[in-house]
Design a protein around this motif. Sequence first.
Motif, PDB file in Angstrom:
ATOM      1  N   VAL A  51      37.671  45.353  43.374  1.00 37.23           N
ATOM      2  CA  VAL A  51      36.913  46.172  42.660  1.00 37.23           C
ATOM      3  C   VAL A  51      36.305  45.537  41.599  1.00 37.23           C
ATOM      4  CG1 VAL A  51      37.980  48.462  43.375  1.00 37.23           C
ATOM      5  CG2 VAL A  51      38.855  47.168  41.683  1.00 37.23           C
ATOM      6  N   MET A  52      35.404  46.003  40.867  1.00 40.56           N
ATOM      7  CA  MET A  52      34.847  45.385  39.441  1.00 40.56           C
ATOM      8  C   MET A  52      34.859  46.534  38.477  1.00 40.56           C
ATOM      9  SD  MET A  52      31.015  43.976  38.832  1.00 40.56           S
ATOM     10  CE  MET A  52      30.884  43.448  40.392  1.00 40.56           C
ATOM     11  N   GLY A  53      35.628  46.071  37.454  1.00 43.92           N
ATOM     12  CA  GLY A  53      35.997  46.972  36.261  1.00 43.92           C
ATOM     13  C   GLY A  53      36.722  46.148  35.265  1.00 43.92           C
ATOM     14  N   GLU A  54      37.204  47.004  34.160  1.00 42.58           N
ATOM     15  CA  GLU A  54      37.720  46.366  33.246  1.00 42.58           C
ATOM     16  C   GLU A  54      39.097  47.293  32.584  1.00 42.58           C
ATOM     17  OE1 GLU A  54      34.854  45.389  30.298  1.00 42.58           O
ATOM     18  OE2 GLU A  54      34.123  43.634  31.516  1.00 42.58           O
ATOM     19  N   GLY A  55      40.188  46.806  32.108  1.00 44.35           N
ATOM     20  CA  GLY A  55      41.067  47.478  31.517  1.00 44.35           C
ATOM     21  C   GLY A  55      41.574  48.580  32.279  1.00 44.35           C
ATOM     22  N   GLU A  56      41.411  49.892  31.372  1.00 50.13           N
ATOM     23  CA  GLU A  56      41.926  51.142  32.077  1.00 50.13           C
ATOM     24  C   GLU A  56      41.370  51.357  33.429  1.00 50.13           C
ATOM     25  OE1 GLU A  56      44.549  53.340  31.466  1.00 50.13           O
ATOM     26  OE2 GLU A  56      45.018  51.477  30.422  1.00 50.13           O
ATOM     27  N   GLU A  57      40.068  50.969  33.608  1.00 48.37           N
ATOM     28  CA  GLU A  57      39.710  51.405  34.931  1.00 48.37           C
ATOM     29  C   GLU A  57      40.755  51.003  36.305  1.00 48.37           C
ATOM     30  OE1 GLU A  57      35.013  51.020  33.884  1.00 48.37           O
ATOM     31  OE2 GLU A  57      35.864  49.295  34.696  1.00 48.37           O
ATOM     32  N   LEU A  58      41.151  49.674  36.054  1.00 46.72           N
ATOM     33  CA  LEU A  58      41.989  48.897  36.906  1.00 46.72           C
ATOM     34  C   LEU A  58      43.487  49.362  36.996  1.00 46.72           C
ATOM     35  CD1 LEU A  58      40.734  45.332  36.194  1.00 46.72           C
ATOM     36  CD2 LEU A  58      39.835  46.927  37.816  1.00 46.72           C
ATOM     37  N   ALA A  59      43.634  50.147  36.140  1.00 49.18           N
ATOM     38  CA  ALA A  59      45.036  50.686  35.916  1.00 49.18           C
ATOM     39  C   ALA A  59      46.019  51.188  37.114  1.00 49.18           C
ATOM     40  CB  ALA A  59      45.272  51.357  34.486  1.00 49.18           C
ATOM     41  N   PRO A  60      44.935  52.093  37.774  1.00 46.18           N
ATOM     42  CA  PRO A  60      45.687  52.820  38.773  1.00 46.18           C
ATOM     43  C   PRO A  60      46.024  51.998  40.018  1.00 46.18           C
ATOM     44  CG  PRO A  60      43.580  53.918  38.169  1.00 46.18           C
ATOM     45  CD  PRO A  60      43.513  52.678  37.433  1.00 46.18           C
ATOM     46  N   TYR A  61      45.161  50.775  40.052  1.00 48.85           N
ATOM     47  CA  TYR A  61      45.450  49.764  41.323  1.00 48.85           C
ATOM     48  C   TYR A  61      46.608  48.968  40.849  1.00 48.85           C
ATOM     49  CZ  TYR A  61      40.893  51.465  42.892  1.00 48.85           C
ATOM     50  OH  TYR A  61      40.070  52.021  43.395  1.00 48.85           O
ATOM     51  N   GLN A  62      46.482  48.533  39.360  1.00 51.15           N
ATOM     52  CA  GLN A  62      47.893  47.793  38.953  1.00 51.15           C
ATOM     53  C   GLN A  62      48.995  48.447  39.033  1.00 51.15           C
ATOM     54  OE1 GLN A  62      45.380  47.079  35.488  1.00 51.15           O
ATOM     55  NE2 GLN A  62      44.964  44.901  36.106  1.00 51.15           N
ATOM     56  N   LYS A  63      49.002  49.759  38.628  1.00 55.44           N
ATOM     57  CA  LYS A  63      50.301  50.708  38.597  1.00 55.44           C
ATOM     58  C   LYS A  63      50.892  50.484  39.906  1.00 55.44           C
ATOM     59  CE  LYS A  63      49.579  52.995  34.535  1.00 55.44           C
ATOM     60  NZ  LYS A  63      48.694  54.456  34.003  1.00 55.44           N
ATOM     61  N   ALA A  64      49.831  50.636  40.887  1.00 51.69           N
ATOM     62  CA  ALA A  64      50.413  50.804  42.488  1.00 51.69           C
ATOM     63  C   ALA A  64      51.004  49.550  42.902  1.00 51.69           C
ATOM     64  CB  ALA A  64      49.415  51.546  43.366  1.00 51.69           C
ATOM     65  N   GLY A  65      50.554  48.468  42.187  1.00 53.11           N
ATOM     66  CA  GLY A  65      50.846  47.029  42.556  1.00 53.11           C
ATOM     67  C   GLY A  65      50.123  46.419  43.470  1.00 53.11           C
ATOM     68  N   PHE A  66      48.798  46.760  43.570  1.00 56.66           N
ATOM     69  CA  PHE A  66      47.899  45.983  44.285  1.00 56.66           C
ATOM     70  C   PHE A  66      47.398  44.656  43.663  1.00 56.66           C
ATOM     71  CE2 PHE A  66      47.150  50.141  45.852  1.00 56.66           C
ATOM     72  CZ  PHE A  66      47.199  50.136  47.388  1.00 56.66           C
ATOM     73  N   ALA A  67      47.408  43.721  44.686  1.00 55.90           N
ATOM     74  CA  ALA A  67      46.533  42.226  44.049  1.00 55.90           C
ATOM     75  C   ALA A  67      44.987  42.945  43.626  1.00 55.90           C
ATOM     76  CB  ALA A  67      47.022  41.266  45.048  1.00 55.90           C
ATOM     77  N   LEU A  68      44.475  42.249  42.739  1.00 55.43           N
ATOM     78  CA  LEU A  68      43.266  42.768  42.727  1.00 55.43           C
ATOM     79  C   LEU A  68      42.268  41.281  42.470  1.00 55.43           C
ATOM     80  CD1 LEU A  68      43.471  45.439  39.733  1.00 55.43           C
ATOM     81  CD2 LEU A  68      42.809  45.711  42.283  1.00 55.43           C
ATOM     82  N   PHE A  69      41.051  41.454  43.177  1.00 59.43           N
ATOM     83  CA  PHE A  69      40.314  40.463  43.088  1.00 59.43           C
ATOM     84  C   PHE A  69      38.899  40.982  43.147  1.00 59.43           C
ATOM     85  CE2 PHE A  69      42.156  36.047  44.556  1.00 59.43           C
ATOM     86  CZ  PHE A  69      43.585  36.831  44.725  1.00 59.43           C
ATOM     87  N   GLU A  70      38.225  40.461  42.028  1.00 56.70           N
ATOM     88  CA  GLU A  70      36.583  41.005  41.837  1.00 56.70           C
ATOM     89  C   GLU A  70      35.868  40.189  43.017  1.00 56.70           C
ATOM     90  OE1 GLU A  70      35.250  41.576  37.835  1.00 56.70           O
ATOM     91  OE2 GLU A  70      34.071  40.000  38.387  1.00 56.70           O
ATOM     92  N   ASP A  71      35.929  39.112  43.155  1.00 52.62           N
ATOM     93  CA  ASP A  71      35.113  38.421  44.328  1.00 52.62           C
ATOM     94  C   ASP A  71      36.020  38.402  45.572  1.00 52.62           C
ATOM     95  OD1 ASP A  71      33.847  36.544  46.059  1.00 52.62           O
ATOM     96  OD2 ASP A  71      33.273  35.467  44.286  1.00 52.62           O
ATOM     97  N   PRO A  72      35.532  39.098  46.623  1.00 49.95           N
ATOM     98  CA  PRO A  72      36.422  39.141  48.060  1.00 49.95           C
ATOM     99  C   PRO A  72      36.648  37.791  48.405  1.00 49.95           C
ATOM    100  CG  PRO A  72      34.305  40.014  48.260  1.00 49.95           C
ATOM    101  CD  PRO A  72      34.505  39.869  46.953  1.00 49.95           C
ATOM    102  N   THR A  73      35.645  36.729  48.342  1.00 51.73           N
ATOM    103  CA  THR A  73      35.511  35.380  49.004  1.00 51.73           C
ATOM    104  C   THR A  73      36.712  34.547  48.379  1.00 51.73           C
ATOM    105  OG1 THR A  73      34.038  34.613  47.256  1.00 51.73           O
ATOM    106  CG2 THR A  73      33.162  35.145  49.648  1.00 51.73           C
ATOM    107  N   ARG A  74      36.810  34.917  47.197  1.00 45.01           N
ATOM    108  CA  ARG A  74      38.151  34.169  46.442  1.00 45.01           C
ATOM    109  C   ARG A  74      39.425  34.958  47.174  1.00 45.01           C
ATOM    110  NH1 ARG A  74      36.581  33.472  40.229  1.00 45.01           N
ATOM    111  NH2 ARG A  74      39.127  33.141  40.234  1.00 45.01           N
ATOM    112  N   ALA A  75      39.362  35.944  47.325  1.00 43.28           N
ATOM    113  CA  ALA A  75      40.584  36.563  47.914  1.00 43.28           C
ATOM    114  C   ALA A  75      40.832  36.016  49.253  1.00 43.28           C
ATOM    115  CB  ALA A  75      40.523  38.019  47.957  1.00 43.28           C
ATOM    116  N   VAL A  76      39.948  35.611  49.928  1.00 42.89           N
ATOM    117  CA  VAL A  76      40.065  34.990  51.395  1.00 42.89           C
ATOM    118  C   VAL A  76      41.017  33.848  51.353  1.00 42.89           C
ATOM    119  CG1 VAL A  76      38.911  34.331  53.555  1.00 42.89           C
ATOM    120  CG2 VAL A  76      38.180  36.261  52.435  1.00 42.89           C
ATOM    121  N   ARG A  77      40.482  33.061  50.337  1.00 40.17           N
ATOM    122  CA  ARG A  77      41.274  31.609  50.473  1.00 40.17           C
ATOM    123  C   ARG A  77      42.884  32.122  50.198  1.00 40.17           C
ATOM    124  NH1 ARG A  77      44.196  27.553  51.146  1.00 40.17           N
ATOM    125  NH2 ARG A  77      44.104  25.834  49.594  1.00 40.17           N
ATOM    126  N   ALA A  78      43.009  32.743  49.141  1.00 34.33           N
ATOM    127  CA  ALA A  78      44.339  33.118  49.048  1.00 34.33           C
ATOM    128  C   ALA A  78      45.062  33.774  49.929  1.00 34.33           C
ATOM    129  CB  ALA A  78      44.288  34.093  47.577  1.00 34.33           C
TER     130      ALA A  78
END
Lengths: 711, 711
Positions: A430-457
């Motif tokens: 997802v794309m966002g900043e600060g509090e916008e990301l909090a629900p995902y962070q609290k649930a423990g998700f790994a966040l990648f703004e660019d999905p291609t970078r996630a693919v390599r990881a």
Amino acid sequence: MSVSHLQHSGFSSLTPLVQPRSVAVVGASSDPHRIGGRPIAYMLRNGFSGRILPVNPNRTEIQGLPAYASVDALPEAPDVAIIAVPAPQVLETVQALGRKGARSAIVFSSGFSEVGEEGVAMQDAIVEAARAANMRLLGPNALGVFNANLGYYAFFSTSLERGIPLAGRVGIATQSGAYGAHLLGLSRQRGLGTPICVATGNEADVTLGDAIGWLVESPEIDVVMAYAESIRNVDSFLAALEAAHRAGKPVILHKVGRSELGGRAAMSHTASLAGDDKVLDAVLADYAVVRARTTEELVDIAYLATQRIYPVNNSLGMITVSGGAGIIVSDAAEDVGLPMPPMPEAAQARLKQRLHYASPLNPVDCTAQALNDLSLVHDFTESMVVDGGYRSLIAFFTQAGTAASIGPRLAEQFARIKVDHPDRLFVVSVMGEGEELAPYQKAGFALFEDPTRAVRAIQAMGQLGEAFARPLRRIPVPGGVELPASTPGEAEAKQLLARAGIESAPERVLKSAAEAAAFAEQIGFPVVLKIASADILHKSEIGGVLLNVNSAQAVREGYELLLQRAAEHAPSARLDGVLVARQLQGGVECFMGIQRDPQFGPVAVFGLGGIFVEVLKDVVFRRCPFGVDEAEQMIRSIKGAPLLLGARGRPVTDIKALSRVLAQLSQFAAEAGPRLRSVDLNPVFAMPEGQGAWAADAVLEVEEVAHGAES
Amino acid sequence: MSVSHLQHSGFSSLTPLVQPRSVAVVGASSDPHRIGGRPIAYMLRNGFSGRILPVNPNRTEIQGLPAYASVDALPEAPDVAIIAVPAPQVLETVQALGRKGARSAIVFSSGFSEVGEEGVAMQDAIVEAARAANMRLLGPNALGVFNANLGYYAFFSTSLERGIPLAGRVGIATQSGAYGAHLLGLSRQRGLGTPICVATGNEADVTLGDAIGWLVESPEIDVVMAYAESIRNVDSFLAALEAAHRAGKPVILHKVGRSELGGRAAMSHTASLAGDDKVLDAVLADYAVVRARTTEELVDIAYLATQRIYPVNNSLGMITVSGGAGIIVSDAAEDVGLPMPPMPEAAQARLKQRLHYASPLNPVDCTAQALNDLSLVHDFTESMVVDGGYRSLIAFFTQAGTAASIGPRLAEQFARIKVDHPDRLFVVSVMGEGEELAPYQKAGFALFEDPTRAVRAIQAMGQLGEAFARPLRRIPVPGGVELPASTPGEAEAKQLLARAGIESAPERVLKSAAEAAAFAEQIGFPVVLKIASADILHKSEIGGVLLNVNSAQAVREGYELLLQRAAEHAPSARLDGVLVARQLQGGVECFMGIQRDPQFGPVAVFGLGGIFVEVLKDVVFRRCPFGVDEAEQMIRSIKGAPLLLGARGRPVTDIKALSRVLAQLSQFAAEAGPRLRSVDLNPVFAMPEGQGAWAADAVLEVEEVAHGAES
């Protein structure tokens, strides 16, 4: 064959350095901006839990702490002493610390091996003094160590002014201080907690391997990021990788200098093919190490690794609101070899029924329509996990995923999946900043703004999963193969190899033209004739090989021709006669070799013969020894492999036999020990299925035994 | 040969769509969150400079504006009309707008070609209605257009809720709306101003090429970012790329779907090699286009392109405070083929004298010492520009470059260089946020936190520089080559090619064994025998080729054998006899071919023969026609090129002759026109230097002329 794991003195000797109870600072400064003042300021500011003991002959107080006039005047033997005095005073400081009973030292000072000969001598002296006193020594020319979990900062980088490391479970081991500081900054931006960092500088004593080893054994660390310019101590490096494997903790390594491929003087083919970097990759293939190509990749992979989910048989499912992003991710997955199998057809039909607009193949495009009913997103994703069976997932929702009206509810849907299927690696893009990301962070998700970078990881997590699932390889202790006193001739080399199970085609060295012709008639035509001499390594270069010799008369003439050429081109060579061998026909020419790496021992190389190895460098490396399965993997991994597997109407060759020969060669090399310099089997004929694989030529280089040593 | 540039109707017909004075909104809504309300809300909020004309049969006022009951009731013919009504009502709306005299329409509505057959028919109907009324039509199923310079937002993405685009000079042309919105978000984050965006949706009328073309011709745009899933209209696409070249503005293209390589039914080799994606790359090679592999790369390259410095003969110099970062950048530069030559020795000596610790090779490591005297940094960098002559520079100062005590002063030093040498591309790599970056931004530097990402972007600027410096290629209008009525036999094919300058070795088709033997004696042995029949395309598959035929007797026997095989395997084939040709020896077998791409016309392929082309796919493509220099570039670019250039003691081959043959083949293909389906010259022998290059076999496929058409 006796085997053993690498035995290492143990990484715990670094504990006083990384986790001290007391820190002396020799060359302590009242100025918090000077090298000798900065660590004190950092520790005071961040509440170091141990004792800080400034040493300064001119002051009784430093930054509010009582200061001591000399090392001798210290009230106790410190766990660690920071040394921030000019280079010429370092030796006496180390000696004084030794007398005092200090357990370790960090030398910030530069002016040692990095400046030339004189510096090398000084560096040798200080490390000798440290060892004599049983002290570990970090540096010289080191940025130092920090352990934010203790508020301990024996680290003089200004980068800490920008903020201390975030809390977390990633350790940093780096040879470059400046780069380590850069990495620290990037990690903070990425939200990656790197509380412990060791920058090793000149590595007079403590090496990168020691630092990695300590970190993987620490209960406070789950993942290690390492930066290396060269592996200076292979034993500690490999011991650290073994420890990492044992602990189930990955090492993400950024080893730079890929482009400086080996420029070694090369007598054999193998040496000219094996750059240091390829050898390193061959070694790393055995361990739970991922090699990052860029700094961004290093941070991305470490970030995802903190999820501690390392899938075996990895596969990727993607749920997306954008078909375009789905294609981009598919491209990226193909580039790194991460499978994205389609959803089962029944499941596709069900999803299509729930949402007519959906494209449920994989990537599963639920379109922006699904945002009107987020339970749809849940059910689609659940179906991907249950029906699709994907080990890893990417959910691409870009800005929609952080819209105030959608974000928290979407995160909730995904969180249900994560709770129900904790074994799946689940990345949210997802794309966002600060509090916008909090629900995902609290649930423990790994966040990648660019999905291609996630693919390599994600691909790297699968690589780690496979590595952890594999038992560590046993490296045999040399023995079992007796090498001759000096480099043998071809015939002797072949006998030696035959005892190790590597057979050549029928052949014999003969001392007269008549005997040669008779033997040729016995084994059948065509035959190959080769000059037989231990002094002539590459026979074809002097015209010492005759192919397609088709009659007894031609053998007799060829015999004389070879003797004549040898006399012309290598008049001083001792001749054993001429080797007559059955010429193998209908097979595919391959190349196998061994090259002894000064650091990692024998490394095997395999490729197709001729131009494939010489021009295209289509070869594969692996550290010796390895088994038949690994050998077959190697063989199948080269680009030209289809030529062995029946491409374009060619016969399928005996891959099993070829794999056996390669594995046996690797065993031979491992058991032969360090006197074996190199082996070239060129060509090895991979014959049609069921007909085996045969070495048609063998060159074996052996380090000569010192005169008189054999008796 | 007559030539012409592509003539295109002109992109200015899009002006009412992208730069309107009046905007009707059919299906206007009072709710600013609905599709028909959002554009009005955006335009009101951002002060659209033109007139907004809502159309809604149920209201007299919409969001404070007077509303009209129908299109017919509008007070004027709008420049553009947004259509946000259900799909079944779109046709009548377009017709009404046509009657009213509207100049263009944007169809937000979905439910057309993307949902199947019925939708295709509806889509055809609306585009026909629009064309009848001389209206341009964007969509259907399009996210729309915005032009922030006018406050014009005919765009219904919620992403604009997060903020409007930054001011700047980058345009976006995208086929995917969702992806376009994602790109918009990324651009904002990167500080990249993208005021104008066209999302083309189903492309019933306006295509990606139209959008790119309008953008490059706009005086408000310097750089275009384009996202494509497929090139639907090649003419407008290529016309746009020509316009971009003329205007000196680069197009940064993210064409996705790389992994879906062509699965076309393939009769000739070339077709099976040429995936759509490689053909596209071959076409793009002619224009000032850079292809980005990821979204990040797209944004990075566009960001750097806004500097408008496109170096010719690009080279990279790096000044760094970290040796590690220097190695990383060197690795990255080697990966993308960007040269980093060393500094001249005299300059190195001077720098070393000024700062003993410096490593002045390139990367020039000035070490953290230089931070104590920033004039050193200036002088080092100046020397890199003046003495080193680097066209591009990276200065890596990471967090040190944004320290409050250093940043502004460092930026000042660099700014002096930038003013003195405005032709150099100068990237600063520092880590920081907001005000910390301001001194560099104010001085106009391109900023990259990760220097490896800068390397790829810098390489792209050089690629653009070369492309702008090259005149645009003239594409010949077909003509000058007369093709036979149907696919010719080998002999006729060779005659045809010989007229185009592509010579074969001496050869003749003969009708009897005796004639064949006599001809063979005349041209010399060994000879090759081949069955001569237009009906047998791949002769070797039926054993129709005999090599190494060494005597007149063998020719006679071979003649009969070939007739017998043809009778067995291809009993219905018409036979012309047997071709006898001098067998070329000592040359290197190459492969050349032509494949007609349905979109881009004839594309040439070159590779080495045999396994190189069949197994390794070591081939290169280029759109026809091209000259001898381009042909030589192609030949030298394959991995196996060393085999032609004397590798491992082989003879150097006649590359000039080979290049001539390839260039002539490309001319032939271009002039032959669309009836030429494919050509395979396999093998072409590249003989030793000075001895030419000869096609030993030729297969030419021609589309059959309809029966009776020739008279």
